[in-house]
Motif scaffolding. Structure first.
Motif, PDB file in Angstrom:
ATOM      1  N   GLN A 163      -9.431   3.730   3.432  1.00 25.74           N
ATOM      2  CA  GLN A 163      -8.249   2.709   3.941  1.00 25.74           C
ATOM      3  C   GLN A 163      -8.744   1.231   3.159  1.00 25.74           C
ATOM      4  OE1 GLN A 163      -9.246   2.758   7.967  1.00 25.74           O
ATOM      5  NE2 GLN A 163      -9.450   4.786   7.678  1.00 25.74           N
ATOM      6  N   THR A 164      -9.943   0.600   3.068  1.00 25.17           N
ATOM      7  CA  THR A 164     -10.012  -0.414   2.461  1.00 25.17           C
ATOM      8  C   THR A 164      -9.962  -0.344   0.990  1.00 25.17           C
ATOM      9  OG1 THR A 164     -11.603  -0.962   4.209  1.00 25.17           O
ATOM     10  CG2 THR A 164     -12.205  -2.234   2.166  1.00 25.17           C
ATOM     11  N   TYR A 165     -10.114   0.724   0.192  1.00 22.80           N
ATOM     12  CA  TYR A 165     -10.050   0.997  -1.269  1.00 22.80           C
ATOM     13  C   TYR A 165      -8.435   1.050  -1.347  1.00 22.80           C
ATOM     14  CZ  TYR A 165     -10.311   3.407  -5.781  1.00 22.80           C
ATOM     15  OH  TYR A 165     -10.323   3.557  -7.037  1.00 22.80           O
ATOM     16  N   LYS A 166      -7.595   1.584  -0.497  1.00 20.11           N
ATOM     17  CA  LYS A 166      -6.258   1.599  -0.856  1.00 20.11           C
ATOM     18  C   LYS A 166      -5.711  -0.047  -0.590  1.00 20.11           C
ATOM     19  CE  LYS A 166      -4.347   5.058   1.132  1.00 20.11           C
ATOM     20  NZ  LYS A 166      -3.483   6.384   1.451  1.00 20.11           N
ATOM     21  N   LEU A 167      -6.047  -0.556   0.465  1.00 16.90           N
ATOM     22  CA  LEU A 167      -5.608  -1.939   0.702  1.00 16.90           C
ATOM     23  C   LEU A 167      -6.030  -2.940  -0.748  1.00 16.90           C
ATOM     24  CD1 LEU A 167      -4.287  -3.853   2.632  1.00 16.90           C
ATOM     25  CD2 LEU A 167      -6.492  -4.370   3.871  1.00 16.90           C
ATOM     26  N   GLY A 168      -7.241  -2.703  -1.030  1.00 10.55           N
ATOM     27  CA  GLY A 168      -7.677  -3.540  -2.121  1.00 10.55           C
ATOM     28  C   GLY A 168      -7.128  -3.183  -3.306  1.00 10.55           C
ATOM     29  N   ASN A 222       6.205  -5.982   8.625  1.00  8.60           N
ATOM     30  CA  ASN A 222       5.630  -7.221   9.032  1.00  8.60           C
ATOM     31  C   ASN A 222       4.157  -7.401   8.320  1.00  8.60           C
ATOM     32  OD1 ASN A 222       7.035  -8.669  11.516  1.00  8.60           O
ATOM     33  ND2 ASN A 222       7.464  -6.711  11.593  1.00  8.60           N
ATOM     34  N   GLN A 223       4.130  -8.711   8.169  1.00  5.40           N
ATOM     35  CA  GLN A 223       2.622  -8.917   7.505  1.00  5.40           C
ATOM     36  C   GLN A 223       1.479  -8.559   8.743  1.00  5.40           C
ATOM     37  OE1 GLN A 223       2.121 -13.187   7.054  1.00  5.40           O
ATOM     38  NE2 GLN A 223       4.030 -13.492   5.733  1.00  5.40           N
ATOM     39  N   ARG A 224       0.536  -8.078   8.296  1.00  2.00           N
ATOM     40  CA  ARG A 224      -0.448  -7.671   9.256  1.00  2.00           C
ATOM     41  C   ARG A 224      -2.099  -8.296   8.861  1.00  2.00           C
ATOM     42  NH1 ARG A 224       2.772  -6.161  13.022  1.00  2.00           N
ATOM     43  NH2 ARG A 224       3.743  -4.087  13.056  1.00  2.00           N
ATOM     44  N   LYS A 225      -2.693  -8.248   9.940  1.00  2.00           N
ATOM     45  CA  LYS A 225      -4.239  -8.611   9.670  1.00  2.00           C
ATOM     46  C   LYS A 225      -4.985  -7.309   9.075  1.00  2.00           C
ATOM     47  CE  LYS A 225      -4.479 -12.261  13.265  1.00  2.00           C
ATOM     48  NZ  LYS A 225      -2.945 -12.419  13.594  1.00  2.00           N
ATOM     49  N   LYS A 226      -6.112  -7.595   8.774  1.00  2.27           N
ATOM     50  CA  LYS A 226      -6.750  -6.746   7.958  1.00  2.27           C
ATOM     51  C   LYS A 226      -6.746  -5.284   8.838  1.00  2.27           C
ATOM     52  CE  LYS A 226     -10.711  -5.599   5.046  1.00  2.27           C
ATOM     53  NZ  LYS A 226     -11.922  -5.964   4.233  1.00  2.27           N
ATOM     54  N   GLU A 234      -2.896   1.258  10.059  1.00  2.00           N
ATOM     55  CA  GLU A 234      -1.573   1.649   9.631  1.00  2.00           C
ATOM     56  C   GLU A 234      -2.015   2.514   8.409  1.00  2.00           C
ATOM     57  OE1 GLU A 234       1.883  -0.392   8.631  1.00  2.00           O
ATOM     58  OE2 GLU A 234       1.637  -1.596  10.585  1.00  2.00           O
ATOM     59  N   ILE A 235      -2.880   2.419   7.475  1.00  2.00           N
ATOM     60  CA  ILE A 235      -3.261   3.210   6.486  1.00  2.00           C
ATOM     61  C   ILE A 235      -3.909   4.696   6.911  1.00  2.00           C
ATOM     62  CG2 ILE A 235      -4.519   3.656   4.392  1.00  2.00           C
ATOM     63  CD1 ILE A 235      -4.289   0.456   4.006  1.00  2.00           C
ATOM     64  N   VAL A 289       0.890  -1.280  -0.040  1.00  4.86           N
ATOM     65  CA  VAL A 289      -0.070  -0.010   0.018  1.00  4.86           C
ATOM     66  C   VAL A 289       0.904   1.127  -0.047  1.00  4.86           C
ATOM     67  CG1 VAL A 289      -1.766   1.145   1.185  1.00  4.86           C
ATOM     68  CG2 VAL A 289      -1.622  -1.210   1.325  1.00  4.86           C
ATOM     69  N   HIS A 290       1.769   1.374   1.122  1.00  8.20           N
ATOM     70  CA  HIS A 290       2.777   2.447   1.147  1.00  8.20           C
ATOM     71  C   HIS A 290       4.060   1.950   1.614  1.00  8.20           C
ATOM     72  CE1 HIS A 290      -0.040   5.701   0.311  1.00  8.20           C
ATOM     73  NE2 HIS A 290      -0.895   5.211   1.142  1.00  8.20           N
TER      74      HIS A 290
END
Length: 319
Positions: free
Chosen positions: A160-165, A129-133, A139-140, A122-123
């Protein structure tokens, strides 16, 4: 409050320096045989381009990963430790391959869910580290709220969800397909090594029957039979992208095949044997096994359009 934001900005900058999404696998070469990553796999699609940026404030900061190079080289980190390497196709939102060292004697986990994401897709300034949703979204959000970034979530593209997806496949993007591991949890012992495989950057859409029957049987054979007598087992498992997508939005590509290559070595890392496999991603897919990695490479290079420069072990594991 401003001081807190400036401190966060400084920490994010430090994370960026130590980031694990990078132009190469220099930080995790140990997962490749003789520390030599696969080469010549130049098939990734470009990173998707956000079409509506005209009215956005500060898109270079707020959409920084949207202009990032594809593929992404991910040194997979879980609880601050490296566990394997993944070449991630940002355009198709699937891994092209994952490379790892099998835990030959480890007792595998019997349960586990794919729950983790890669924040740095995302950024690059976010956690390595891997992170849960939920953790990724937090973080976003924190990144968006840094005053110098000015990523106002009144813009849908900054939410947030838009950028993660946008950066990777989400849990609801797989339709009727299984979330097929490239690096399977069953090739590792219980604990963090197994849990590290539970990331969406390590799975691609896989036909349910092929995943649960044919390919599962081959993965078990690889662990229980083909690794016998080996001190080390270097494994690379990948996919062949196709023209098929999970849905009409063309967010996540459905591979036409899954492939695997392995190199078994003694305690001095001298090759003992090698081989590979290829299976169509269908109900009736049959696993074809190869006695040499060179034979598998020829099929992938010629018949699957990987190209003549594609090389997994550089002929260093031929017996």
């Amino acid at each position: 409050m401003v001081t807190l934001f400036l401190v966060c900005l400084g920490l994010l900058s430090l994370w960026g320096v130590r980031g694990e999404v990078a132009p190469n696998f220099n930080n995790c070469k140990e997962f490749f045989f003789r520390e030599t990553p696969v080469s010549g796999l130049n098939i990734a699609l470009p990173t998707p381009v956000e079409p509506n940026t005209q009215k956005l404030t500060n898109p270079e900061k707020c959409l920084s990963a949207y202009n990032a190079a594809s593929p992404a080289y991910i040194c997979q980190i879980y609880n601050n430790q490296y566990y394997f390497a993944t070449l991630y196709d940002r355009g198709r939102r699937i891994p092209l391959y994952s490379a790892y060292k099998m835990d030959i004697k480890g007792e595998p986990e019997r349960e586990g869910s794919i729950v983790n994401y890669e924040p740095q897709l995302v950024h690059p300034e976010l956690s390595k580290n891997q992170r849960k949703k939920k953790e990724c979204l937090t973080e976003i959000k924190n990144y968006n709220n840094i005053p110098s970034n000015d990523c106002k979530e009144s813009f849908p593209q900054y939410r947030q969800t838009y950028k993660l997806g946008w950066s990777q496949a989400l849990d609801d993007n797989f339709g009727t397909y299984d979330r097929g591991h490239l690096n399977p949890a069953g090739h590792h012992g219980k604990g963090d090594a197994s849990q590290a495989t539970m990331t969406f950057t390590n799975v691609a859409p896989q036909n349910p029957k092929m995943n649960q029957v044919q390919w599962n049987q081959y993965e078990q054979k690889l662990k229980n039979d083909l690794s016998q007598g080996c001190s080390n087992m270097y494994v690379v498992t990948g996919v062949v992208p196709s023209t098929t997508w999970v849905d009409q939005n063309q967010r996540v590509n459905v591979p036409s095949h899954y492939w695997n290559a392995f190199c078994c070595t003694d305690n001095n890392d001298k090759p003992l044997r090698s081989g590979g496999a290829l299976c169509p991603n269908t109900d009736e897919g049959v696993v074809t096994e190869y006695n040499t990695v060179a034979d598998l490479q020829n099929v992938l290079g010629n018949d699957m359009s990987f190209g003549s420069n594609f090389n997994i072990f550089f002929n260093r594991c031929q017996i």
